[in-house]
Design a protein around this motif. Structure first.
Motif, PDB file in Angstrom:
ATOM      1  N   THR A 120       0.796  -1.233   0.000  1.00  0.00           N
ATOM      2  CA  THR A 120       0.000   0.000   0.000  1.00  0.00           C
ATOM      3  C   THR A 120       0.828   1.281   0.000  1.00  0.00           C
ATOM      4  OG1 THR A 120      -0.137  -0.095   2.417  1.00  0.00           O
ATOM      5  CG2 THR A 120      -1.914  -1.154   1.164  1.00  0.00           C
ATOM      6  N   GLU A 121       2.100   1.193   0.364  1.00  0.00           N
ATOM      7  CA  GLU A 121       3.025   2.339   0.350  1.00  0.00           C
ATOM      8  C   GLU A 121       2.512   3.545   1.138  1.00  0.00           C
ATOM      9  OE1 GLU A 121       3.776   3.077  -3.804  1.00  0.00           O
ATOM     10  OE2 GLU A 121       5.260   1.478  -3.913  1.00  0.00           O
ATOM     11  N   PRO A 122       2.330   3.396   2.451  1.00  0.00           N
ATOM     12  CA  PRO A 122       1.884   4.535   3.266  1.00  0.00           C
ATOM     13  C   PRO A 122       3.000   5.532   3.558  1.00  0.00           C
ATOM     14  CG  PRO A 122       2.330   2.663   4.668  1.00  0.00           C
ATOM     15  CD  PRO A 122       2.510   2.183   3.249  1.00  0.00           C
ATOM     16  N   GLY A 123       4.211   5.191   3.145  1.00  0.00           N
ATOM     17  CA  GLY A 123       5.399   5.981   3.448  1.00  0.00           C
ATOM     18  C   GLY A 123       6.531   5.012   3.717  1.00  0.00           C
ATOM     19  N   PRO A 124       7.732   5.513   3.950  1.00  0.00           N
ATOM     20  CA  PRO A 124       8.866   4.610   4.162  1.00  0.00           C
ATOM     21  C   PRO A 124       8.593   3.634   5.311  1.00  0.00           C
ATOM     22  CG  PRO A 124       9.601   6.880   3.947  1.00  0.00           C
ATOM     23  CD  PRO A 124       8.116   6.927   4.060  1.00  0.00           C
ATOM     24  N   PHE A 125       8.711   2.355   5.034  1.00  0.00           N
ATOM     25  CA  PHE A 125       8.444   1.332   6.051  1.00  0.00           C
ATOM     26  C   PHE A 125       9.411   0.177   5.806  1.00  0.00           C
ATOM     27  CE2 PHE A 125       6.336  -1.781   8.627  1.00  0.00           C
ATOM     28  CZ  PHE A 125       5.569  -1.066   9.545  1.00  0.00           C
ATOM     29  N   TYR A 126      10.182  -0.152   6.852  1.00  0.00           N
ATOM     30  CA  TYR A 126      11.219  -1.169   6.720  1.00  0.00           C
ATOM     31  C   TYR A 126      11.034  -2.259   7.769  1.00  0.00           C
ATOM     32  CZ  TYR A 126      13.122   2.542   3.836  1.00  0.00           C
ATOM     33  OH  TYR A 126      13.271   3.509   2.878  1.00  0.00           O
ATOM     34  N   ASP A 127      11.983  -3.159   7.869  1.00  0.00           N
ATOM     35  CA  ASP A 127      11.787  -4.333   8.716  1.00  0.00           C
ATOM     36  C   ASP A 127      11.769  -4.026  10.209  1.00  0.00           C
ATOM     37  OD1 ASP A 127      14.516  -3.702   8.590  1.00  0.00           O
ATOM     38  OD2 ASP A 127      15.145  -5.775   8.842  1.00  0.00           O
ATOM     39  N   VAL A 160       1.716  10.200  14.200  1.00  0.00           N
ATOM     40  CA  VAL A 160       0.879   9.106  13.716  1.00  0.00           C
ATOM     41  C   VAL A 160       1.343   8.768  12.307  1.00  0.00           C
ATOM     42  CG1 VAL A 160      -1.470   8.359  13.161  1.00  0.00           C
ATOM     43  CG2 VAL A 160      -1.072   9.917  15.084  1.00  0.00           C
ATOM     44  N   SER A 161       1.606   7.501  12.046  1.00  0.00           N
ATOM     45  CA  SER A 161       2.159   7.136  10.750  1.00  0.00           C
ATOM     46  C   SER A 161       1.833   5.680  10.426  1.00  0.00           C
ATOM     47  CB  SER A 161       3.683   7.342  10.765  1.00  0.00           C
ATOM     48  OG  SER A 161       4.233   7.136   9.491  1.00  0.00           O
ATOM     49  N   GLY A 162       2.246   5.261   9.229  1.00  0.00           N
ATOM     50  CA  GLY A 162       2.020   3.885   8.817  1.00  0.00           C
ATOM     51  C   GLY A 162       0.561   3.537   8.620  1.00  0.00           C
ATOM     52  N   VAL A 163      -0.265   4.551   8.381  1.00  0.00           N
ATOM     53  CA  VAL A 163      -1.704   4.309   8.214  1.00  0.00           C
ATOM     54  C   VAL A 163      -1.945   3.730   6.821  1.00  0.00           C
ATOM     55  CG1 VAL A 163      -4.008   5.316   8.251  1.00  0.00           C
ATOM     56  CG2 VAL A 163      -2.209   6.249   9.744  1.00  0.00           C
ATOM     57  N   CYS A 164      -2.444   2.522   6.755  1.00  0.00           N
ATOM     58  CA  CYS A 164      -2.698   1.917   5.454  1.00  0.00           C
ATOM     59  C   CYS A 164      -3.789   0.855   5.548  1.00  0.00           C
ATOM     60  CB  CYS A 164      -1.421   1.321   4.862  1.00  0.00           C
ATOM     61  SG  CYS A 164      -0.591   0.117   5.904  1.00  0.00           S
ATOM     62  N   VAL A 165      -4.488   0.681   4.444  1.00  0.00           N
ATOM     63  CA  VAL A 165      -5.588  -0.279   4.352  1.00  0.00           C
ATOM     64  C   VAL A 165      -5.451  -1.035   3.040  1.00  0.00           C
ATOM     65  CG1 VAL A 165      -8.094  -0.602   4.319  1.00  0.00           C
ATOM     66  CG2 VAL A 165      -7.093   1.232   5.707  1.00  0.00           C
ATOM     67  N   HIS A 166      -5.604  -2.328   3.085  1.00  0.00           N
ATOM     68  CA  HIS A 166      -5.541  -3.149   1.876  1.00  0.00           C
ATOM     69  C   HIS A 166      -6.598  -2.676   0.882  1.00  0.00           C
ATOM     70  CE1 HIS A 166      -5.711  -6.668  -0.743  1.00  0.00           C
ATOM     71  NE2 HIS A 166      -4.575  -7.082  -0.204  1.00  0.00           N
ATOM     72  N   PHE A 194       0.627  14.339  16.062  1.00  0.00           N
ATOM     73  CA  PHE A 194       0.788  15.068  14.796  1.00  0.00           C
ATOM     74  C   PHE A 194       0.983  14.062  13.685  1.00  0.00           C
ATOM     75  CE2 PHE A 194       5.186  14.352  15.885  1.00  0.00           C
ATOM     76  CZ  PHE A 194       5.921  14.425  14.717  1.00  0.00           C
ATOM     77  N   LEU A 195       0.865  14.534  12.454  1.00  0.00           N
ATOM     78  CA  LEU A 195       1.076  13.670  11.297  1.00  0.00           C
ATOM     79  C   LEU A 195       1.415  14.521  10.085  1.00  0.00           C
ATOM     80  CD1 LEU A 195      -1.705  14.059   9.450  1.00  0.00           C
ATOM     81  CD2 LEU A 195      -2.654  12.472  11.101  1.00  0.00           C
ATOM     82  N   HIS A 196       1.818  13.845   9.028  1.00  0.00           N
ATOM     83  CA  HIS A 196       2.119  14.519   7.763  1.00  0.00           C
ATOM     84  C   HIS A 196       1.291  13.895   6.656  1.00  0.00           C
ATOM     85  CE1 HIS A 196       5.912  15.332  10.061  1.00  0.00           C
ATOM     86  NE2 HIS A 196       5.708  16.526   9.545  1.00  0.00           N
ATOM     87  N   SER A 197       0.828  14.730   5.740  1.00  0.00           N
ATOM     88  CA  SER A 197       0.015  14.244   4.624  1.00  0.00           C
ATOM     89  C   SER A 197       0.292  15.091   3.394  1.00  0.00           C
ATOM     90  CB  SER A 197      -1.473  14.327   4.975  1.00  0.00           C
ATOM     91  OG  SER A 197      -2.286  13.921   3.886  1.00  0.00           O
ATOM     92  N   TYR A 198       0.143  14.468   2.233  1.00  0.00           N
ATOM     93  CA  TYR A 198       0.169  15.261   1.007  1.00  0.00           C
ATOM     94  C   TYR A 198      -1.099  16.114   0.985  1.00  0.00           C
ATOM     95  CZ  TYR A 198       3.987  12.339  -0.706  1.00  0.00           C
ATOM     96  OH  TYR A 198       5.189  11.700  -0.851  1.00  0.00           O
ATOM     97  N   PRO A 199      -0.991  17.411   0.857  1.00  0.00           N
ATOM     98  CA  PRO A 199      -2.175  18.273   0.937  1.00  0.00           C
ATOM     99  C   PRO A 199      -3.181  18.045  -0.176  1.00  0.00           C
ATOM    100  CG  PRO A 199      -0.219  19.543   0.321  1.00  0.00           C
ATOM    101  CD  PRO A 199       0.259  18.193   0.717  1.00  0.00           C
ATOM    102  N   ASP A 200      -2.753  17.443  -1.293  1.00  0.00           N
ATOM    103  CA  ASP A 200      -3.699  17.196  -2.384  1.00  0.00           C
ATOM    104  C   ASP A 200      -4.370  15.830  -2.273  1.00  0.00           C
ATOM    105  OD1 ASP A 200      -1.491  15.660  -2.940  1.00  0.00           O
ATOM    106  OD2 ASP A 200      -1.264  16.321  -5.026  1.00  0.00           O
TER     107      ASP A 200
END
Length: 227
Positions: A120-127, A160-166, A194-200
């Motif tokens: 889903t690529e919610p942002g950089p995520f590693y092992d 808050v990060s790593g938010v993703c849904v199949h 806090f969190l970061h998001s693409y504004p568009d």
């Protein structure tokens, strides 16, 4: 004095909770490999920024997040530039999670978490990213279909990060339910979420506003690779 979130990577790597994850090369520092690729140079001069190129980069890139625009470090090239909306939770909203079983995730779930993030690529995520903070998720028929958690932790704040849904499990309210659980835990510790998001990203921005987040600032994200 600038706000701690103007330089969130610096604030996190110099803070009490994540300083142990800082790897240094000269004046530059980054998160330990496997956790995150975020990097920073406390001294923003052109000469000091060159130390970013001397950091180990097994992932192939480094990412900076800064309120101010920074020069491109000597010995590095820009892979991507983007402006992010930095949002803070100012008015926590009620959010119904009726019928949604949000469960804690841990080391035993690491492979499933990495697989979902890779898809889903919610942002950089590693092992090791799941070790940066508490994560929660939703499973359907035993399969992890959604997750959310914590990442950078400047003193007094948690991201808050790593938010993703199949893709097959979207539009069921999972993201909102998980973020509510994560932010409730952050608030219970006396911290600000806090969190970061693409504004568009209209859908994500609408959800964050509905949950009580408000935009604090626009920050510059830059993905760098060695020249």
């Amino acid at each position: 004095m600038s706000h701690p979130l103007d330089r969130p990577v610096l604030s996190a790597l110099c803070g009490a909770r994540q300083a142990a994850l800082a790897v240094r090369a000269g004046a530059a520092m980054r998160f330990e490999a496997g956790y995150a690729t975020f990097a920073v140079c406390p001294d923003p001069t052109i000469e000091a920024l060159a130390d970013l190129a001397h950091l180990d980069m097994p992932e192939g890139v480094l990412i900076t997040v800064e309120a101010q625009d920074m020069a491109v470090p000597q010995g590095m090239v820009v892979v991507k530039d983007a402006v992010l909306a930095q949002m803070v939770l100012t008015a926590p909203a009620q959010f119904s999670r009726t019928g949604i079983a949000v469960e804690p995730l841990g080391e035993a779930d690491a492979a499933d978490m990495l697989a979902l993030a890779t898809l889903t690529e919610p942002g950089p995520f590693y092992d090791k990213t799941h070790r940066l903070g508490d994560f929660v998720g939703v499973r359907h028929d035993g399969r992890l279909v959604a997750m959310a958690g914590e990442r950078m932790k400047p003193d007094g704040f948690t991201e808050v990060s790593g938010v993703c849904v199949h893709p097959e499990a979207r539009s069921r309210g999972y993201a909102g339910a998980m973020i509510k659980v994560v932010t409730d835990r952050i608030l219970a510790r006396g911290e600000q979420a806090f969190l970061h998001s693409y504004p568009d990203n209209a859908g994500a921005m609408a959800l964050y506003h509905a949950l009580g987040f408000a935009e604090r600032a626009r920050v510059n994200m830059r993905v760098l690779a060695k020249a």
